[in-house]
Scaffold this motif. Structure first.
Motif, PDB file in Angstrom:
ATOM      1  N   GLY A 180     -36.094   0.105   6.354  1.00 37.25           N
ATOM      2  CA  GLY A 180     -36.169  -2.141   6.121  1.00 37.25           C
ATOM      3  C   GLY A 180     -35.455  -2.776   5.720  1.00 37.25           C
ATOM      4  N   ASP A 181     -35.230  -3.865   4.869  1.00 39.68           N
ATOM      5  CA  ASP A 181     -34.367  -4.641   5.455  1.00 39.68           C
ATOM      6  C   ASP A 181     -33.027  -4.397   5.836  1.00 39.68           C
ATOM      7  N   ARG A 224     -31.462  -5.086  12.529  1.00 37.29           N
ATOM      8  CA  ARG A 224     -32.399  -5.185  13.634  1.00 37.29           C
ATOM      9  C   ARG A 224     -34.010  -5.210  12.953  1.00 37.29           C
ATOM     10  N   SER A 225     -33.910  -4.622  12.126  1.00 36.91           N
ATOM     11  CA  SER A 225     -35.751  -4.391  11.284  1.00 36.91           C
ATOM     12  C   SER A 225     -36.071  -5.742  11.010  1.00 36.91           C
ATOM     13  N   VAL A 226     -37.182  -6.082  10.752  1.00 40.87           N
ATOM     14  CA  VAL A 226     -38.305  -7.039  10.946  1.00 40.87           C
ATOM     15  C   VAL A 226     -38.553  -7.372   9.183  1.00 40.87           C
ATOM     16  N   LYS A 227     -38.455  -8.064   9.048  1.00 38.05           N
ATOM     17  CA  LYS A 227     -37.646  -8.729   7.528  1.00 38.05           C
ATOM     18  C   LYS A 227     -38.771  -9.162   7.108  1.00 38.05           C
ATOM     19  N   ARG A 228     -39.549  -7.915   6.609  1.00 33.80           N
ATOM     20  CA  ARG A 228     -41.061  -7.987   5.972  1.00 33.80           C
ATOM     21  C   ARG A 228     -41.408  -6.948   4.862  1.00 33.80           C
ATOM     22  N   SER A 245     -40.964  -3.188   6.022  1.00 29.00           N
ATOM     23  CA  SER A 245     -40.897  -1.717   4.892  1.00 29.00           C
ATOM     24  C   SER A 245     -41.349  -0.875   5.721  1.00 29.00           C
ATOM     25  N   VAL A 246     -42.642  -0.625   4.498  1.00 28.64           N
ATOM     26  CA  VAL A 246     -43.361   0.075   4.521  1.00 28.64           C
ATOM     27  C   VAL A 246     -43.802   1.061   5.332  1.00 28.64           C
ATOM     28  N   GLY A 247     -43.566  -0.106   6.724  1.00 28.66           N
ATOM     29  CA  GLY A 247     -43.591   1.190   7.821  1.00 28.66           C
ATOM     30  C   GLY A 247     -43.262   1.752   7.777  1.00 28.66           C
ATOM     31  N   GLU A 248     -41.297   1.272   8.054  1.00 29.53           N
ATOM     32  CA  GLU A 248     -41.349   2.255   8.062  1.00 29.53           C
ATOM     33  C   GLU A 248     -40.188   3.495   7.345  1.00 29.53           C
ATOM     34  N   GLY A 269     -31.906  -2.328   1.050  1.00 26.49           N
ATOM     35  CA  GLY A 269     -32.465  -3.623   0.938  1.00 26.49           C
ATOM     36  C   GLY A 269     -31.088  -4.106   1.119  1.00 26.49           C
ATOM     37  N   VAL A 270     -31.110  -5.456   0.910  1.00 26.10           N
ATOM     38  CA  VAL A 270     -30.577  -6.811   0.412  1.00 26.10           C
ATOM     39  C   VAL A 270     -30.695  -7.809  -0.415  1.00 26.10           C
TER      40      VAL A 270
END
Length: 564
Positions: A513-514, A518-522, A526-529, A335-336
């Motif tokens: 995840g984050d 280029r991931s979607v920060k939602r 993250s759960v889907g990835e 994560g971040v």
């Protein structure tokens, strides 16, 4: 006194039936009180308040003459904002339920009839009461006591750890609490903060790791080698833990802090599928941890990964204490972290007035205080709405021209209808001031250049994020901002196979995840990835072709062993 469940319904037959079902299930741990109208229920609340006794849950019928269920909950929420709220409705009352979700943060609604209660009533209430108890201070319900001066960065770190791990606790300020001063005197040789346990044991100025060890958290791994090691237990890591363990992989999750990641600091996540009333990041993390453990995943925290290397088919993760764990595959889900404010005074008040993330452990400290929230994205908006329940005033400081520039529409609307929230666009903090604790900030209006002082005892900052990937220097390919490259974003190497969609430049090492470039920060993304990564890891372990974006591996290029 046991905590109270209050049921309200004007129909005597329904009231008796609901009360009977509640007594059958909850009488050992709760007092079940009943009222035949909203007005009678408010009188009951007045009696509870006079005894300094807080209700745990309201179960209220919507269609009552004189005062509807929604009208009662509006009154009750102002008096007891932490009690769980459930509305009993008919099939034609869906609009009332949606209105209640928006106006009073309704936790759930049940349609009549609720029979059989074992299937339609008890599971809902069990879940809500579990959430309520997880967030309670120690009080009469058991837990640890933290003793220190306020504010204290060290005590804040311990309180935040306890709050985010759903451990009941209470905080006593030695300067304002006679009991706190007495306990400090009784342990005069100890260094503050002092942590006391119900069995009488005391810890002197413990670290979060030492406190975790005393609470039985973060024991050593049960085996030397796993099918999958997940580094990071935010939404992506927890999802991978659930899906990996449920699919038969021996799975270990490691986290440097507390499960939940950045999402775990969110006071309320309202746009996550399946939770129309929203849920806090702490609740999401707690539920996911239970789910992962139910399937057999192991979870260690707080333990920090400091190195990653390969030895043959194994991937070795080295921890800060020198211990090592190996696996056939590793998922990076670290994560971040929120960026720090780079203005005079920020370092001085870090943890004693200035906090990064929602820091829900400080919610009760904010009662009747002036609070500033810094940031223009959803996390900042959610925090502003959360602290508006406690603070006298919340100022949302945004550098952009408008909230719409970075915030979801539903949050913009909610902020605008919350009277205690003031929005200051094109504004930034330029200095922190105070004595032993934060007292005011200087705000600069970028339109005029004017700098003005604003009283503030608490500032919560959400100003962008940086990936936690410094420990991966020279190990996996990263983009210029430090995010991990995966799949088609991995630089080409002559003769090398193409990695799978979420695979890094190192075979068998994946990212989700984050932390991923280029991931979607939602949260949902993250759960889907995290879930998707398990499918790709199965392919790596069994040598099956990678999906979609990557061509099949050359023979012998992947699978080292069969999955159990």
């Amino acid at each position: 006194m046991k905590p109270v469940i209050l049921v309200v319904d004007d129909d005597p037959q329904v009231l008796r039936a609901v009360r009977r079902d509640l007594l059958d299930r909850y009488t050992a741990d709760y007092r079940v009180l009943a009222a035949a109208s909203g007005r009678d229920a408010l009188a009951t609340l007045d009696g509870l308040a006079a005894k300094d006794h807080e209700p745990a849950l309201f179960l209220v019928d919507q269609r009552m003459p004189g005062m509807t269920g929604l009208e009662f909950l509006l009154e009750a929420a102002g008096r007891f904002p932490d009690a769980k709220r459930v509305l009993l409705t008919g099939y034609a009352d869906a609009d009332a339920a949606v209105t209640a979700i928006n106006r009073v943060r309704l936790d759930h609604y049940l349609t009549k009839p609720w029979d059989p209660p074992q299937e339609r009533l008890y599971p809902v209430l069990d879940d809500l009461l579990s959430d309520w108890r997880a967030g309670r201070p120690a009080g009469d319900y058991g837990g640890v006591t933290v003793v220190d001066v306020f504010p204290s960065p060290a005590a804040h770190a311990l309180r935040d750890f306890l709050a985010r791990t759903s451990r009941p606790f209470r905080f006593l300020n030695v300067e304002t609490s006679a009991e706190g001063a007495r306990l400090a005197d009784e342990h005069a040789d100890a260094e503050l903060p002092l942590v006391l346990f119900p069995d009488g044991e005391a810890l002197s100025a413990p670290t979060s790791g030492e406190l975790a060890a005393r609470l039985g958290i973060g024991a050593a791994a049960n085996r030397p080698h796993y099918d999958l090691v997940v580094v990071g237990a935010g939404p992506a890591g927890l999802a991978a833990g659930v899906y990996g363990a449920s699919e038969g992989l021996s799975t270990l999750l490691l986290d440097a802090d507390v499960p939940g990641g950045q999402a775990g600091t969110s006071s309320l996540i309202e746009n996550y599928l399946g939770f129309p009333a929203g849920l806090s990041g702490t609740d999401l993390a707690r539920r996911a941890v239970i789910q992962a453990r139910r399937f057999g995943a192991e979870l260690l925290y707080p333990v920090r990964a400091v190195a990653l290397r390969g030895e043959g088919s194994a991937r070795i993760v080295t921890l800060a204490d020198g211990a090592e764990v190996s696996a056939e595959a590793v998922l990076l889900a670290t994560g971040v972290s929120y960026n720090k404010l780079d203005v005079p005074g920020a370092d001085r008040f870090d943890g004693s007035g200035l906090y990064y993330g929602a820091a829900v452990a400080e919610s009760e400290s904010c009662v009747a205080q002036e609070v500033l929230v810094v940031g223009g994205a959803n996390s900042a908006g959610q925090a502003a709405v959360h602290f508006a329940k406690y603070a006298a005033k919340v100022t949302l400081v945004v550098r952009a021209d408008s909230l719409e520039a970075g915030m979801s529409r539903y949050l913009v609307n909610e902020i605008r209808r919350t009277p205690v929230i003031e929005v200051r666009t094109r504004t930034r903090i330029v200095r922190f001031r105070g004595g032993r604790r934060l007292e005011q900030v200087l705000l600069r209006d970028d339109r005029t250049g004017r700098v003005a002082a604003e009283p503030a005892g608490f500032v919560f900052a959400f100003i962008g994020a940086r990936p936690r990937t410094g420990w991966l220097d020279g190990v996996v390919a990263r983009d210029p901002n430090g995010f991990v490259r995966t799949g088609p974003d991995v630089p080409d190497a002559p003769g090398a196979r193409r990695p799978a969609l979420l695979e890094t430049s190192v075979p068998g090492v994946f990212a989700a995840g984050d932390v991923r470039s280029r991931s979607v920060k939602r949260v949902a993304a993250s759960v889907g990835e995290g879930a998707m990564s398990v499918s790709l890891i199965h392919g790596y372990l069994t040598g099956t072709p990678a999906p979609a974006s990557a061509p099949p591996s050359p023979p012998g290029g992947r699978g080292r062993r069969a999955v159990r």
